[in-house]
Motif scaffolding. Structure first.
Motif, PDB file in Angstrom:
ATOM      1  N   ALA A  99       0.882  -1.136   0.088  1.00 52.06           N
ATOM      2  CA  ALA A  99       0.041   0.012   0.058  1.00 52.06           C
ATOM      3  C   ALA A  99       0.909   1.168  -0.021  1.00 52.06           C
ATOM      4  CB  ALA A  99      -0.947  -0.043   1.235  1.00 52.06           C
ATOM      5  N   GLU A 100       1.958   1.207   0.695  1.00 53.48           N
ATOM      6  CA  GLU A 100       2.824   2.580   0.794  1.00 53.48           C
ATOM      7  C   GLU A 100       3.405   2.764  -0.571  1.00 53.48           C
ATOM      8  OE1 GLU A 100       6.016   2.257   3.660  1.00 53.48           O
ATOM      9  OE2 GLU A 100       4.715   1.597   5.144  1.00 53.48           O
ATOM     10  N   ILE A 108      -4.709   5.268  -4.912  1.00 57.91           N
ATOM     11  CA  ILE A 108      -5.680   5.566  -3.759  1.00 57.91           C
ATOM     12  C   ILE A 108      -5.944   4.017  -3.172  1.00 57.91           C
ATOM     13  CG2 ILE A 108      -7.832   6.297  -3.005  1.00 57.91           C
ATOM     14  CD1 ILE A 108      -6.303   8.516  -4.141  1.00 57.91           C
ATOM     15  N   VAL A 109      -5.865   4.264  -1.756  1.00 56.15           N
ATOM     16  CA  VAL A 109      -5.984   2.830  -0.793  1.00 56.15           C
ATOM     17  C   VAL A 109      -7.348   2.964   0.014  1.00 56.15           C
ATOM     18  CG1 VAL A 109      -4.982   1.388   0.693  1.00 56.15           C
ATOM     19  CG2 VAL A 109      -3.461   2.403  -1.053  1.00 56.15           C
ATOM     20  N   VAL A 127      -7.768   6.714   1.585  1.00 59.38           N
ATOM     21  CA  VAL A 127      -6.492   7.158   1.974  1.00 59.38           C
ATOM     22  C   VAL A 127      -5.629   7.312   0.807  1.00 59.38           C
ATOM     23  CG1 VAL A 127      -4.248   6.575   2.907  1.00 59.38           C
ATOM     24  CG2 VAL A 127      -6.582   5.873   4.256  1.00 59.38           C
ATOM     25  N   ASN A 128      -4.992   8.648   0.804  1.00 58.84           N
ATOM     26  CA  ASN A 128      -3.999   8.919  -0.618  1.00 58.84           C
ATOM     27  C   ASN A 128      -2.764   9.521   0.056  1.00 58.84           C
ATOM     28  OD1 ASN A 128      -4.875  11.493   0.816  1.00 58.84           O
ATOM     29  ND2 ASN A 128      -5.884  12.225  -1.238  1.00 58.84           N
ATOM     30  N   ASN A 162      -5.856   4.950  -9.820  1.00 62.51           N
ATOM     31  CA  ASN A 162      -5.518   3.691  -9.581  1.00 62.51           C
ATOM     32  C   ASN A 162      -5.947   3.341  -8.144  1.00 62.51           C
ATOM     33  OD1 ASN A 162      -4.335   2.652 -11.969  1.00 62.51           O
ATOM     34  ND2 ASN A 162      -2.264   3.747 -11.169  1.00 62.51           N
ATOM     35  N   VAL A 163      -6.701   2.368  -7.858  1.00 63.31           N
ATOM     36  CA  VAL A 163      -7.487   2.043  -6.774  1.00 63.31           C
ATOM     37  C   VAL A 163      -6.833   0.673  -6.276  1.00 63.31           C
ATOM     38  CG1 VAL A 163      -9.489   1.937  -5.393  1.00 63.31           C
ATOM     39  CG2 VAL A 163      -9.362   3.558  -7.269  1.00 63.31           C
TER      40      VAL A 163
END
Length: 408
Positions: A99-100, A108-109, A127-128, A162-163
């Motif tokens: 995720a990092e 975007i996570v 979270v971005n 991008n998700v």
């Protein structure tokens, strides 16, 4: 639909809320039952019998949203190179590493956060940035709300973002179904090896009981803390007393009624015990979880045998399930140390890769007690059955933590 419930049997609903999100007439709301598990309720005055809810239900339809593209599943054991990130994660810190790098590449996570809004609310958030990503790390053994994320994810995909979405398999299936009419080549998914989910209400009622005992207000609850007793199931409780002073308390799972009942499969949703996602065929592009038994299946990688892995710090398993999963893994794996494994080795100690959790024989008694008398009664009953030895152990973890801090 006006004369029939959308859910005729509770074992056919995972509570994802996609039916509510898809309803064109806003005729569906998610309502808790006697023990807090959420189910759709139809407002018959608004319903027009369009059956959009049934058509879009990812759980009741036969298709379980597993990718139909041919792919030879790849399996690994892995852990995060960053020691701090590893120790702030439940197992090997794989999600944090992927995720990092995903965020650093402009993505975007979405994942579960334990939000504090006068009470603890487990819910998925967008979270971005790396600071907020910390909220998504670590296990949350309670069903989170994803109702608000469907529209947010669709907007991000429409805007060519991008998700990366991480959640339980049924949540991943719901997100994939919610976005199937969008060109979603930019959607990547990670499902976790899930043991089942208790209700948010039951968890919050448990927290209220703890607050009464602590004479304070709990503002965070970490299920899998490594700072005192190492890997395993040890809770870390953050609370403020009446004067606003902050405190930390540690609690092994065996001494927590909620935690113990969860691990013994006493308090999960009805559908969790017949979950169609508890198998080798995964719904996520990548599957992650603890690699239980890694020291038995791969002794050659363990530190005490000259390898690199210190099992005391946690290690994860990774299943790469699709071409998109392989793309995700190859692109964002830079902060991972990993070794090849096999599905059979991973599944040997991860039962939910083979079959759903099995309800404990005490499940109905516990939930009936909760419904009739409330959680304080359930908790008191649990603690009365603890041995004196276990009751004394309640004070050991916090004491050890204070000693460790003193000599740092």
């Amino acid at each position: 639909m006006k004369s029939n419930n959308l859910v005729k049997n509770k074992k056919y609903c995972c509570g994802c809320g996609l039916c509510m999100s898809k309803c064109p007439k806003k005729a569906i709301s998610m309502v808790g039952d006697e023990t807090g598990f959420l189910f759709p309720k139809i407002d018959e005055s608004k319903c027009v019998d369009c059956h959009v809810c049934v058509i879009n239900c990812p759980y009741q339809n036969n298709n379980n949203n597993v990718s139909e593209e041919p792919y030879n599943q790849q399996c690994f054991l892995a852990y995060n190179k960053n020691f701090s990130s590893l120790m702030n994660s439940s197992s090997g810190g794989v999600f944090g590493a992927l995720a990092e790098n995903f965020i650093n590449s402009g993505g975007i996570v979405y994942g579960c956060s334990m939000e504090y809004e006068e009470k603890l609310i487990p819910k998925h958030i967008r979270v971005n940035n790396l600071n907020d990503l910390e909220k998504l790390k670590g296990s949350k053994y309670v069903q989170s709300s994803i109702f608000e994320t469907f529209s947010l994810i669709k907007d991000d995909l429409i805007n060519n973002k991008n998700v990366l979405f991480s959640g339980t398999p049924c949540q991943v299936a719901a997100v994939k179904k919610a976005t199937n009419n969008i060109k979603n080549g930019n959607l990547y998914t990670i499902d976790i090896i899930c043991h089942g989910t208790p209700s948010m209400k039951l968890f919050q009622d448990y927290i209220s009981v703890l607050e009464k005992k602590l004479n304070g207000k709990i503002y965070n609850f970490v299920f899998r803390d490594k700072s005192v007793l190492g890997t395993g199931y040890n809770a870390k409780i953050f609370y403020k007393d009446k004067n606003g002073k902050k405190h930390i308390k540690f609690l092994p799972s065996a001494l927590s009624s909620y935690y113990d009942y969860f691990l013994k499969s006493n308090i999960c949703r009805e559908n969790c015990y017949s979950c169609k996602y508890a198998s080798k065929n995964r719904v996520g592009d990548i599957t992650i979880g603890d690699y239980w038994g890694a020291e038995l299946e791969h002794p050659e990688f363990m530190k005490n045998n000259g390898g690199q892995i210190d099992i005391r710090n946690g290690v994860s398993c990774i299943l790469v399930n699709s071409n998109k999963g392989e793309e995700l893994f190859k692109k964002y794996k830079n902060d991972l140390i990993f070794f090849e494994s096999s599905f059979d080795k991973i599944a040997a100690h991860n039962g939910q890769l083979n079959a759903p959790s099995v309800p404990n024989e005490n499940r109905l008694e516990i939930l009936n007690d909760y419904e009739k008398y409330g959680y304080e009664y359930v908790n008191d009953k649990f603690e009365k059955n603890l041995s004196l030895k276990n009751k004394l152990k309640m004070y050991v973890p916090t004491f050890v933590y204070k000693i460790k801090r003193k000599f740092k």
